[in-house]
Design an enzyme around this catalytic site. Structure first.
Site, PDB file in Angstrom:
ATOM      1  N   SER A 230       0.878  -1.172   0.000  1.00 61.53           N
ATOM      2  CA  SER A 230       0.000   0.000   0.000  1.00 61.53           C
ATOM      3  C   SER A 230       0.915   1.221   0.000  1.00 61.53           C
ATOM      4  CB  SER A 230      -0.922  -0.014   1.222  1.00 61.53           C
ATOM      5  OG  SER A 230      -0.182  -0.170   2.406  1.00 61.53           O
TER       6      SER A 230
ATOM      7  N   GLU B 211       1.319   5.572   0.728  1.00 59.88           N
ATOM      8  CA  GLU B 211       0.766   6.728   1.460  1.00 59.88           C
ATOM      9  C   GLU B 211       1.203   8.030   0.786  1.00 59.88           C
ATOM     10  OE1 GLU B 211       0.950   6.532   5.776  1.00 59.88           O
ATOM     11  OE2 GLU B 211       1.620   8.619   5.806  1.00 59.88           O
TER      12      GLU B 211
ATOM     13  N   ASP C  83      -0.767  15.205  15.873  1.00 55.54           N
ATOM     14  CA  ASP C  83       0.052  16.026  16.768  1.00 55.54           C
ATOM     15  C   ASP C  83      -0.466  17.445  16.719  1.00 55.54           C
ATOM     16  OD1 ASP C  83       2.047  14.083  17.607  1.00 55.54           O
ATOM     17  OD2 ASP C  83       2.618  14.061  15.492  1.00 55.54           O
TER      18      ASP C  83
ATOM     19  N   PHE D 155      13.045  14.500  10.001  1.00 55.02           N
ATOM     20  CA  PHE D 155      11.803  13.754  10.270  1.00 55.02           C
ATOM     21  C   PHE D 155      12.027  12.769  11.416  1.00 55.02           C
ATOM     22  CE2 PHE D 155       9.442  13.332   5.903  1.00 55.02           C
ATOM     23  CZ  PHE D 155       9.101  14.659   5.970  1.00 55.02           C
TER      24      PHE D 155
ATOM     25  N   HIS E  28       3.835  -1.116   3.685  1.00 62.14           N
ATOM     26  CA  HIS E  28       3.159   0.173   3.471  1.00 62.14           C
ATOM     27  C   HIS E  28       4.255   1.223   3.229  1.00 62.14           C
ATOM     28  CE1 HIS E  28       0.002   3.254   4.038  1.00 62.14           C
ATOM     29  NE2 HIS E  28       0.894   3.937   4.740  1.00 62.14           N
TER      30      HIS E  28
HETATM   31  P1  FAD Z   1      -2.144   7.392  20.202  1.00 64.05           P
HETATM   32  O1  FAD Z   1      -2.320   5.953  19.883  1.00 64.05           O
HETATM   33  O2  FAD Z   1      -3.275   8.113  20.812  1.00 64.05           O
HETATM   34  O3  FAD Z   1      -0.846   7.508  21.103  1.00 64.05           O
HETATM   35  C1  FAD Z   1      -0.210   8.770  21.308  1.00 64.05           C
HETATM   36  C2  FAD Z   1       0.632   8.726  22.573  1.00 64.05           C
HETATM   37  O4  FAD Z   1      -0.226   8.672  23.714  1.00 64.05           O
HETATM   38  C3  FAD Z   1       1.542   7.493  22.693  1.00 64.05           C
HETATM   39  O5  FAD Z   1       2.714   7.902  23.342  1.00 64.05           O
HETATM   40  C4  FAD Z   1       0.749   6.538  23.552  1.00 64.05           C
HETATM   41  O6  FAD Z   1       1.572   5.625  24.260  1.00 64.05           O
HETATM   42  C5  FAD Z   1       0.031   7.516  24.489  1.00 64.05           C
HETATM   43  N1  FAD Z   1      -1.273   7.044  24.965  1.00 64.05           N
HETATM   44  C6  FAD Z   1      -2.243   6.464  24.254  1.00 64.05           C
HETATM   45  N2  FAD Z   1      -3.315   6.205  25.031  1.00 64.05           N
HETATM   46  C7  FAD Z   1      -3.010   6.660  26.254  1.00 64.05           C
HETATM   47  C8  FAD Z   1      -3.712   6.708  27.504  1.00 64.05           C
HETATM   48  N3  FAD Z   1      -4.960   6.228  27.614  1.00 64.05           N
HETATM   49  N4  FAD Z   1      -3.086   7.256  28.574  1.00 64.05           N
HETATM   50  C9  FAD Z   1      -1.810   7.756  28.467  1.00 64.05           C
HETATM   51  N5  FAD Z   1      -1.121   7.726  27.316  1.00 64.05           N
HETATM   52  C10 FAD Z   1      -1.709   7.206  26.224  1.00 64.05           C
HETATM   53  N6  FAD Z   1      -0.135  12.373  11.861  1.00 64.05           N
HETATM   54  C11 FAD Z   1      -0.965  13.280  11.283  1.00 64.05           C
HETATM   55  O7  FAD Z   1      -1.084  14.410  11.789  1.00 64.05           O
HETATM   56  N7  FAD Z   1      -1.655  12.989  10.142  1.00 64.05           N
HETATM   57  C12 FAD Z   1      -1.587  11.775   9.552  1.00 64.05           C
HETATM   58  O8  FAD Z   1      -2.237  11.541   8.537  1.00 64.05           O
HETATM   59  C13 FAD Z   1      -0.728  10.777  10.131  1.00 64.05           C
HETATM   60  N8  FAD Z   1      -0.612   9.543   9.596  1.00 64.05           N
HETATM   61  C14 FAD Z   1       0.149   8.593  10.230  1.00 64.05           C
HETATM   62  C15 FAD Z   1       0.194   7.303   9.694  1.00 64.05           C
HETATM   63  C16 FAD Z   1       0.954   6.312  10.315  1.00 64.05           C
HETATM   64  C17 FAD Z   1       0.953   4.919   9.744  1.00 64.05           C
HETATM   65  C18 FAD Z   1       1.703   6.617  11.480  1.00 64.05           C
HETATM   66  C19 FAD Z   1       2.555   5.569  12.147  1.00 64.05           C
HETATM   67  C20 FAD Z   1       1.678   7.895  12.003  1.00 64.05           C
HETATM   68  C21 FAD Z   1       0.893   8.898  11.391  1.00 64.05           C
HETATM   69  N9  FAD Z   1       0.802  10.187  11.920  1.00 64.05           N
HETATM   70  C22 FAD Z   1      -0.011  11.128  11.315  1.00 64.05           C
HETATM   71  C23 FAD Z   1       1.569  10.570  13.106  1.00 64.05           C
HETATM   72  C24 FAD Z   1       0.758  10.373  14.411  1.00 64.05           C
HETATM   73  O9  FAD Z   1      -0.378  11.209  14.404  1.00 64.05           O
HETATM   74  C25 FAD Z   1       1.678  10.723  15.573  1.00 64.05           C
HETATM   75  O10 FAD Z   1       2.681   9.758  15.708  1.00 64.05           O
HETATM   76  C26 FAD Z   1       0.966  10.999  16.901  1.00 64.05           C
HETATM   77  O11 FAD Z   1       1.917  11.587  17.780  1.00 64.05           O
HETATM   78  C27 FAD Z   1       0.411   9.762  17.593  1.00 64.05           C
HETATM   79  O12 FAD Z   1      -0.678   9.274  16.947  1.00 64.05           O
HETATM   80  P2  FAD Z   1      -1.303   7.859  17.409  1.00 64.05           P
HETATM   81  O13 FAD Z   1      -2.516   7.669  16.590  1.00 64.05           O
HETATM   82  O14 FAD Z   1      -0.284   6.815  17.401  1.00 64.05           O
HETATM   83  O15 FAD Z   1      -1.713   8.248  18.903  1.00 64.05           O
END
Ligand code: FAD
Length: 277
Positions: free
Chosen positions: A8, A10, A102, A209, A259
């Site tokens: 896939s 991105e 973020d 990055f 991916h």
């Molecule tokens: P989460 O899963 O919510 O985790 C974030 C942090 O919070 C982690 O450190 C986790 O350990 C912690 N955490 C989670 N739940 C809890 C809880 N209940 N209590 C305390 N801590 C907790 N960013 C963008 O802006 N746009 C995009 O389109 C985008 N695409 C991405 C695609 C991929 C495949 C990846 C790997 C990353 C992408 N990102 C994107 C980056 C991503 O948004 C960042 O890495 C962001 O900081 C974390 O997102 P997450 O969904 O992993 O967050």
């Protein structure tokens, strides 16, 4: 020329006509590898709010590929997320990548949902099984995690909330991926964990990055890159060999698919795929 391993790709949503034309060219070339889907990132805090749906629609209607939107929850309200999901359903999407995102620096608003797990729960509560939901995973640990174990537990929370698959942050160390998958399986996580692959094109950009997202570039890769100096062909060949080697080891070790983070460029990804065929 179809690759045996599923792939896939991105992309980020283009904002100008020039960027749109570049994306069209890249999609046209990458389509030859019959990707499972092509996903489109989403800027947290609204910076690409209008461009992600438009790009997903373009992928689906103009290019005839499975365009998949990323959705982030940071900075957004429940209502905004609901209307996006409705829009994507209307566009025919049945898969999304659900992320926290973020908060851009200087943006105070944190939004209604704090973590990606809450976004996954909202999608499941309101759309049942309609969407295949992918989430992010971090073999080298998310930079804001309390520690690696807490990060893994938080990953499990997203899976328990209803994620069907995960795509990892990019990495260049296969041990980090295999150990992460083993640890996830030991916790009872059984969804596919697809490695995110970042082809190397602009090395100084990659270094920036990587510092921001906590991905480690092994010292030996940096040293070899530096040794090529201005030899652009040498750098290109080495980078593609290096990433193709990583992909081969991942697939041989059981990675379900690959991916690719294309950064909207076809060439660096194609150079890797050509070595895998
Ligand atoms: P989460 O899963 O919510 O985790 C974030 C942090 O919070 C982690 O450190 C986790 O350990 C912690 N955490 C989670 N739940 C809890 C809880 N209940 N209590 C305390 N801590 C907790 N960013 C963008 O802006 N746009 C995009 O389109 C985008 N695409 C991405 C695609 C991929 C495949 C990846 C790997 C990353 C992408 N990102 C994107 C980056 C991503 O948004 C960042 O890495 C962001 O900081 C974390 O997102 P997450 O969904 O992993 O967050």
């Amino acid at each position: 020329m179809a690759l045996r391993a599923p792939v896939s790709f991105e992309f980020y949503p283009p904002k100008t006509d020039e960027q749109r034309a570049q994306l069209d060219r890249s999609v046209q070339r990458l389509k030859a590898h019959a990707p499972q889907f092509m996903s489109v990132t989403f800027g947290a805090g609204g910076s690409t709010l209008s461009h992600t749906p438009e790009t997903v629609q373009r992928l689906r209607s103009e290019h005839g590929v499975a365009g998949v939107p990323h959705i982030t929850c940071v900075g957004g309200s429940r209502e905004e997320i609901r209307s996006l999901l409705k829009l994507y359903r209307a566009l025919g999407c049945d898969r999304v990548v659900a992320l926290r995102g973020d908060t851009p620096s200087g943006m105070a608003r944190s939004g209604d949902l704090r973590y990606a797990s809450e976004l996954v729960a909202l999608i499941r509560a309101e759309h049942g099984d309609h969407f295949q939901v992918e989430v992010a995973a971090y073999p080298e640990t998310h930079p804001q995690a309390e520690d690696a174990h807490a990060d893994l537990r938080n990953f499990k929370t997203k899976v328990d909330a209803g994620a069907n698959g995960a795509i990892t942050q990019y990495f260049y160390n296969t041990d980090a991926y295999f150990r992460f998958v083993d640890d996830a399986r030991a916790l009872g996580i059984d969804i596919p964990i697809v490695p995110g692959i970042m082809p190397i094109s602009n090395f100084s950009q990659l270094r920036r990055f990587s510092e921001a997202c906590g991905a480690e570039i092994p010292r030996w890769i940096g040293q070899r890159m530096r040794a090529y100096g201005d030899d652009a062909d040498g750098i290109r060949e080495f980078a593609a060999d290096c990433v193709a080697g990583l992909c081969r080891r991942l697939l041989a070790g059981g990675a379900p698919s690959l991916h690719f983070y294309t950064l909207n460029l076809a060439k660096p990804t194609l150079n890797v795929l050509a070595r895998l065929d």
